[in-house]
Design an enzyme around this catalytic site. Structure first.
Site, PDB file in Angstrom:
ATOM      1  N   GLY A 156       0.814  -1.210   0.000  1.00  0.00           N
ATOM      2  CA  GLY A 156       0.000   0.000   0.000  1.00  0.00           C
ATOM      3  C   GLY A 156       0.852   1.266   0.000  1.00  0.00           C
ATOM      4  O   GLY A 156       2.083   1.214  -0.094  1.00  0.00           O
ATOM      5  N   SER A 167      -4.437   6.776  13.654  1.00  0.00           N
ATOM      6  CA  SER A 167      -4.803   7.959  12.873  1.00  0.00           C
ATOM      7  C   SER A 167      -5.222   9.088  13.792  1.00  0.00           C
ATOM      8  O   SER A 167      -5.761   8.853  14.886  1.00  0.00           O
ATOM      9  CB  SER A 167      -5.978   7.582  11.963  1.00  0.00           C
ATOM     10  N   TYR A 215     -14.963   3.852  10.477  1.00  0.00           N
ATOM     11  CA  TYR A 215     -13.517   3.721  10.262  1.00  0.00           C
ATOM     12  C   TYR A 215     -12.759   4.225  11.490  1.00  0.00           C
ATOM     13  O   TYR A 215     -11.850   3.560  12.007  1.00  0.00           O
ATOM     14  CB  TYR A 215     -13.097   4.514   9.010  1.00  0.00           C
ATOM     15  N   LYS A 219     -10.192   2.306  14.541  1.00  0.00           N
ATOM     16  CA  LYS A 219      -8.856   2.707  15.020  1.00  0.00           C
ATOM     17  C   LYS A 219      -8.868   2.862  16.543  1.00  0.00           C
ATOM     18  O   LYS A 219      -7.946   2.399  17.226  1.00  0.00           O
ATOM     19  CB  LYS A 219      -8.406   4.012  14.351  1.00  0.00           C
TER      20      LYS A 219
END
Ligand code: UFG
Length: 347
Positions: free
Chosen positions: A19, A133, A156, A160
Site C-alpha cells: 500500500g 490515525s 472507520y 482505530k
C-alpha cells in the site's frame, strides 16, 4: 535481531506493505538493513508495486498474498518465518465507505488485528508498530496531544479507537510486549524517484490525490468542500505530512521499541503546521506549472475546520522531526503522478 554499529537490525513483517505508506516504509527498512517480508491482500493495491520496490531496493521482497483475517494462513506464516517485529498497515481506510459498510470495516480491521496479535503472541514476537490515525481525536484535532481522550465520528475512526484499545489491553496482560501506536495526520507526497506513490482506486476521497488527478487531466476541477470555515481563508486546514517523513517515523519508533521499558507508546506523527485547501491547491499549481481550476461547493458531511498535531512527544522521544515542506510534498506527488498518470500498471 542483531545489533550493529548502525543500530538494531530486525526481521520485520510489513502488513499492507504494497500500500501507499507501507511501500514507502519498506524501502526505508531495507535501506536501514532490516529484513522485510510483506503480507498484502491486494484488495486496495496492485501486485506491480512489488516490481517497483525491487527496482528501488535492489532486492526481491518476499510477499504473501492473503487477507490477515484468515487465521490459519496468518498462523502458518508465523510458523514458517522467525519475525522480530510487525508493522501493521493493512486495513480498510475510506471514511465514507465505512459509513455505508460498517460491518465490513469492523470485521476486517478488528479481525486482522486479532489474528495477527494472536500469531505474534504464540510465536513470541514482541514488537508491534500500529498504523493509527488522528481520527481517534474525534472532533478535537487542533494541536492534538497524545493524552487527549479518544473518540470517533465514523465506523472507520471507531475501528482505530478500538484497535488501539485492544492493543493496550494485550500489552497490559503481557508486559513483555512493546507496542507503538502511531497517529498519522494527513500523509501525502511520494518517493523522490517518482516510481512509487499513492494510487487510489476510483474517484479519490482525499485532497492531494484529487488535485494530482486534476493536474494530470483526469479530473476537470477540484471541488473545494466549503469556504465558510472559521479559518483564515475559509477552507479546511490539515496537517499534511510527507510520506517519506512518515515512513522515517516508523523506523524511529521501531528502534525505540527495542530500548523502551514501556509496553505501549503513543506518538503523533505530523508537522504541527496546518495548511488550508486553497494553500495546498496553490502549492500544487506551483509544482506543476499551471493554475489548477477549482469550484467551491458545500461542506462535506463530517469534516472539521482544522486538524493538526502537537508532535512534540515524537520529537523528544524519537528524535524524529517531519522535515519536508508543502512544496516538497507537491513536487514529489507531481513527479509520481506525471510519470504514472493512471497509477500502477495492472500487470
Ligand atoms: N477536500 C476538498 N476537496 C476534495 C477533498 C478534500 O476540499 O476533493 C478538503 C476537505 O474538506 C478537508 C481537506 O480537503 O478540508 C482534507 O481532506 P482529506 O479527505 O484529504 O483528509 P481528511 O482530513 O478529511 O481525512 C484524513 C484521512 C482519514 C482520517 C482523517 C482524520 O483521509 O483517514 O484525516 O484524521 F480519518
Amino acid at each position: 535481531m542483531t545489533g550493529t554499529a548502525y543500530g538494531v537490525r530486525m526481521r520485520v513483517l510489513v502488513t499492507g506493505g504494497a500500500g501507499y505508506i507501507g511501500s514507502h516504509t519498506v524501502v526505508q527498512l531495507v535501506a536501514a538493513g532490516h529484513g522485510v517480508v510483506v503480507v498484502d491482500s491486494f484488495a486496495n493495491s496492485k501486485p506491480t508495486v512489488m516490481a517497483r520496490l525491487a527496482a528501488l531496493t535492489g532486492m526481491d521482497i518476499p510477499v504473501h498474498a492473503f487477507d490477515l483475517t484468515d487465521i490459519d494462513k496468518t498462523e502458518r506464516l508465523f510458523a514458517e518465518e522467525p519475525f522480530d517485529a510487525v508493522i501493521h498497515f493493512a486495513g480498510l481506510k475510506a471514511v465514507g465507505e465505512s459509513v455505508e459498510k460498517p460491518l465490513e470495516y469492523y470485521e476486517n480491521n478488528l479481525g486482522s488485528t486479532f489474528s495477527l496479535v494472536r500469531a505474534m503472541r504464540r510465536h513470541g514476537v514482541r514488537f508491534l508498530v500500529f498504523s493509527s490515525s488522528a481520527t481517534v481525536y474525534g472532533d478535537a484535532q487542533e494541536a492534538a496531544t497524545e493524552d487527549q481522550a479518544t473518540s470517533a465520528t465514523n465506523p472507520y475512526g471507531w475501528t482505530k479507537v478500538m484497535q488501539e484499545q485492544v492493543l493496550r489491553d494485550v500489552a497490559r496482560a503481557d508486559p513483555t510486549m512493546r507496542v507503538a501506536l502511531l497517529r498519522y495526520f494527513n500523509p501525502v507526497g511520494a518517493h523522490p524517484s517518482g516510481t512509487i506513490g499513492e494510487d487510489p482506486q476510483g474517484i479519490p476521497n482525499n485532497l492531494v490525490p484529487f488535485i494530482a488527478q486534476v493536474a494530470v487531466g483526469r479530473r476537470e476541477a477540484l471541488q473545494v468542500f466549503g469556504d465558510d470555515y472559521p479559518t483564515p481563508d475559509g477552507t479546511g486546514r490539515r496537517d499534511y505530512i510527507h510520506v517519506e517523513d512518515l515512513a522515517a517515523g516508523h523506523l524511529a519508533a521501531l528502534t525505540r521499541l527495542a530500548s523502551t521499558d514501556a509496553p505501549v507508546s503513543t506518538w503523533n506523527l505530523g508537522t504541527g503546521r496546518p495548511t488550508s485547501v486553497l494553500q495546498m491547491l496553490h502549492a500544487f499549481s506551483r509544482a506543476c506549472g499551471r493554475e489548477l481550476p477549482y469550484v467551491v461547493t458545500a461542506r462535506r458531511a463530517g469534516d472539521i475546520a482544522t486538524s493538526y498535531a502537537d508532535p512534540s512527544r515524537a520529537n523528544a522521544e524519537l528524535g524524529w522531526y517531519a522535515e519536508r515542506t508543502v512544496d516538497d510534498m507537491c513536487a514529489d506527488t507531481w513527479r509520481w503522478q506525471s510519470a504514472n498518470p493512471t497509477g500502477y500498471p495492472d500487470a
